[in-house]
Write a protein that holds these residues in place. Sequence first.
Motif, PDB file in Angstrom:
ATOM      1  N   ARG A   1       8.252  14.089  27.957  1.00 48.04           N
ATOM      2  CA  ARG A   1       8.110  14.282  26.458  1.00 48.04           C
ATOM      3  C   ARG A   1       7.033  13.402  26.011  1.00 48.04           C
ATOM      4  O   ARG A   1       6.247  13.750  25.164  1.00 48.04           O
ATOM      5  CB  ARG A   1       9.407  13.705  26.232  1.00 48.04           C
ATOM      6  N   MET A   2       6.750  12.013  26.682  1.00 48.44           N
ATOM      7  CA  MET A   2       5.561  11.549  26.228  1.00 48.44           C
ATOM      8  C   MET A   2       4.417  12.160  26.713  1.00 48.44           C
ATOM      9  O   MET A   2       3.325  12.142  25.702  1.00 48.44           O
ATOM     10  CB  MET A   2       5.607  10.050  27.109  1.00 48.44           C
ATOM     11  N   LEU A   3       4.134  12.842  27.655  1.00 47.21           N
ATOM     12  CA  LEU A   3       2.993  13.417  27.890  1.00 47.21           C
ATOM     13  C   LEU A   3       2.768  14.491  27.054  1.00 47.21           C
ATOM     14  O   LEU A   3       1.630  14.798  26.571  1.00 47.21           O
ATOM     15  CB  LEU A   3       3.027  13.891  29.374  1.00 47.21           C
ATOM     16  N   ALA A   4       3.769  15.180  26.793  1.00 47.37           N
ATOM     17  CA  ALA A   4       3.814  16.290  25.671  1.00 47.37           C
ATOM     18  C   ALA A   4       3.270  15.747  24.148  1.00 47.37           C
ATOM     19  O   ALA A   4       2.558  16.366  23.616  1.00 47.37           O
ATOM     20  CB  ALA A   4       5.103  16.915  25.255  1.00 47.37           C
ATOM     21  N   LEU A   5       3.690  14.471  24.019  1.00 47.17           N
ATOM     22  CA  LEU A   5       3.332  13.759  22.775  1.00 47.17           C
ATOM     23  C   LEU A   5       2.068  13.621  22.777  1.00 47.17           C
ATOM     24  O   LEU A   5       1.074  13.842  21.898  1.00 47.17           O
ATOM     25  CB  LEU A   5       4.376  12.673  22.435  1.00 47.17           C
ATOM     26  N   ARG A   6       1.361  13.116  23.869  1.00 45.12           N
ATOM     27  CA  ARG A   6       0.077  12.710  24.198  1.00 45.12           C
ATOM     28  C   ARG A   6      -0.946  13.816  24.046  1.00 45.12           C
ATOM     29  O   ARG A   6      -1.959  13.785  23.555  1.00 45.12           O
ATOM     30  CB  ARG A   6      -0.149  12.030  25.397  1.00 45.12           C
TER      31      ARG A   6
ATOM     32  N   VAL B   1       3.241   1.911   5.903  1.00 53.25           N
ATOM     33  CA  VAL B   1       3.770   2.109   7.055  1.00 53.25           C
ATOM     34  C   VAL B   1       3.973   0.847   7.964  1.00 53.25           C
ATOM     35  O   VAL B   1       3.097   0.211   8.125  1.00 53.25           O
ATOM     36  CB  VAL B   1       2.704   3.250   7.894  1.00 53.25           C
ATOM     37  N   GLU B   2       5.161   0.622   8.162  1.00 55.43           N
ATOM     38  CA  GLU B   2       5.405  -0.649   8.991  1.00 55.43           C
ATOM     39  C   GLU B   2       5.926  -0.196  10.364  1.00 55.43           C
ATOM     40  O   GLU B   2       7.197   0.392  10.421  1.00 55.43           O
ATOM     41  CB  GLU B   2       6.372  -1.542   8.251  1.00 55.43           C
ATOM     42  N   ILE B   3       5.264  -1.203  11.267  1.00 52.03           N
ATOM     43  CA  ILE B   3       5.887  -0.845  12.885  1.00 52.03           C
ATOM     44  C   ILE B   3       6.541  -2.144  13.202  1.00 52.03           C
ATOM     45  O   ILE B   3       5.779  -3.286  12.921  1.00 52.03           O
ATOM     46  CB  ILE B   3       4.612  -0.635  13.719  1.00 52.03           C
ATOM     47  N   ARG B   4       7.508  -2.298  13.697  1.00 51.91           N
ATOM     48  CA  ARG B   4       8.182  -3.584  14.390  1.00 51.91           C
ATOM     49  C   ARG B   4       8.523  -3.274  15.553  1.00 51.91           C
ATOM     50  O   ARG B   4       9.171  -2.253  16.020  1.00 51.91           O
ATOM     51  CB  ARG B   4       9.525  -3.950  13.574  1.00 51.91           C
ATOM     52  N   MET B   5       7.777  -4.285  16.531  1.00 47.89           N
ATOM     53  CA  MET B   5       8.273  -4.008  17.825  1.00 47.89           C
ATOM     54  C   MET B   5       8.163  -5.346  18.739  1.00 47.89           C
ATOM     55  O   MET B   5       7.385  -6.257  18.361  1.00 47.89           O
ATOM     56  CB  MET B   5       7.224  -3.106  18.591  1.00 47.89           C
TER      57      MET B   5
ATOM     58  N   ARG C   1       6.343   7.655  15.697  1.00 47.61           N
ATOM     59  CA  ARG C   1       7.699   7.008  15.731  1.00 47.61           C
ATOM     60  C   ARG C   1       8.298   7.543  17.001  1.00 47.61           C
ATOM     61  O   ARG C   1       8.911   6.663  17.850  1.00 47.61           O
ATOM     62  CB  ARG C   1       8.366   7.683  14.697  1.00 47.61           C
ATOM     63  N   GLU C   2       8.302   8.722  17.669  1.00 48.42           N
ATOM     64  CA  GLU C   2       8.776   9.135  18.828  1.00 48.42           C
ATOM     65  C   GLU C   2       8.087   8.493  19.944  1.00 48.42           C
ATOM     66  O   GLU C   2       8.902   8.145  20.806  1.00 48.42           O
ATOM     67  CB  GLU C   2       8.551  10.795  18.900  1.00 48.42           C
ATOM     68  N   ARG C   3       6.732   8.119  20.062  1.00 41.20           N
ATOM     69  CA  ARG C   3       6.192   7.487  21.233  1.00 41.20           C
ATOM     70  C   ARG C   3       6.745   6.059  21.151  1.00 41.20           C
ATOM     71  O   ARG C   3       6.920   5.535  22.151  1.00 41.20           O
ATOM     72  CB  ARG C   3       4.660   7.513  20.946  1.00 41.20           C
ATOM     73  N   LEU C   4       6.853   5.557  19.971  1.00 37.60           N
ATOM     74  CA  LEU C   4       7.460   4.138  19.924  1.00 37.60           C
ATOM     75  C   LEU C   4       8.874   4.019  20.617  1.00 37.60           C
ATOM     76  O   LEU C   4       9.121   3.247  21.446  1.00 37.60           O
ATOM     77  CB  LEU C   4       7.390   3.524  18.514  1.00 37.60           C
ATOM     78  N   GLN C   5       9.676   4.990  19.990  1.00 37.97           N
ATOM     79  CA  GLN C   5      10.887   4.979  20.740  1.00 37.97           C
ATOM     80  C   GLN C   5      11.030   5.276  21.989  1.00 37.97           C
ATOM     81  O   GLN C   5      12.052   4.678  22.911  1.00 37.97           O
ATOM     82  CB  GLN C   5      11.899   5.986  19.811  1.00 37.97           C
ATOM     83  N   SER C   6      10.296   5.989  22.541  1.00 40.87           N
ATOM     84  CA  SER C   6      10.237   6.240  24.012  1.00 40.87           C
ATOM     85  C   SER C   6       9.820   5.161  24.839  1.00 40.87           C
ATOM     86  O   SER C   6      10.379   4.883  25.972  1.00 40.87           O
ATOM     87  CB  SER C   6       9.227   7.605  24.372  1.00 40.87           C
ATOM     88  N   SER C   7       8.800   4.405  24.316  1.00 38.29           N
ATOM     89  CA  SER C   7       8.368   3.106  25.059  1.00 38.29           C
ATOM     90  C   SER C   7       9.222   2.070  24.770  1.00 38.29           C
ATOM     91  O   SER C   7       9.371   1.218  25.783  1.00 38.29           O
ATOM     92  CB  SER C   7       6.917   2.828  24.404  1.00 38.29           C
TER      93      SER C   7
END
Length: 373
Positions: free
Chosen positions: A183-188, A364-368, A341-347
Amino acid sequence: MKTPDAPSFPIWPAIAPTIACHTAVWTAICAVGALGSYRDYVGQAVHGYGHFLLRWLAYHVPMIMLGSGLSLALSRWPALFDSARRSALIYTGLLFSFLPLEWLYVAFCDVLFRGAGVAWAAVCSAFMAMPMFNRFTEFSWMSGTLVAMAAIGNWRLARVREAGWRRAQNDNLALQLALEQQRMLALRAQLEPHFIFNALNAISALVRTADGPLALSGIARLSDLLRYALAAGARETVSIGEELQFVHDYLSLQRLRYGARLHFVIEGDSVAVRHGDCPPLLLQPLIENALRHDLDSHEGEGDIRLSFALAGNDVLIRVCNPLQPHATPNPGAGLGLQNTRERLQSSNKQASLQTQRVDGRFLVEIRMPLQVA
């Protein structure tokens, strides 16, 4: 009685070691019992310890046979005692078949060791005259053997099932990991062509203006960007500092297109923040999204801001651009924020991406979690 819980296997090769094992166990039990009987008759009996050991072994031959038989049955049908109903049926069968035969065998041994001559009438008489205590003792040996074998069988079955459950869990986790990686590769794979397409658009705009030197400069900058995109795309994480440098290079390319209209501010990029890690190509889609909804929607100057802030063990990344109420809509393909968003959740499951409208700006706010690259 074959069950799907565990595969069956040939029984014959296990007979000899199984009988030897049970014979050894019962020999040890009989050795202790014979020692007690010998001590009871010290000074009275004319026989030595060997005589008592032989008698104990002879009396317990049925127990050796019962234990060996149950072990072989368990090796053939591991779930033999898994059912309470089946266990009760086996016990009842032994109670009305094995136990009477065992009593008869003990009576035969009594007649044999008395040396009075073995005759059917004598064996029957000894069987009828057998003390109730002796009958209860043989009943207890049989019951104890059955309970012990049932406990061992269920323990072994539980271990096999636990091992199977762990294998299934490991296989499931491996499958989930493989799916997540795909899935990550597909997103990339979606992200990189999208990025290349937009970068080429910037250069094509320069070419249309017939500004050759600027177009060549843009192609050189695009080459550097693609080199980083390909290298970073093969990694799981990169540092935020590397991403910031990529953003600067990307903005330099876009500045060839937008000129003085492009106003961009970066705040809070401290050393601690720069050393944190993040998924590769995390910031560029956010910047691209801000450009598309700001400068591409009107002819005036833009005002895009990128800021970083530490909040405990997390890092907050904010990208905002002004909202133009009368600007021409530019929805784009909708891949940037969704993919990010999907790549963040995957990582990292603790990472999140939120969007909101605040004081006439789109934020747009990212928290990690802040982790060292």
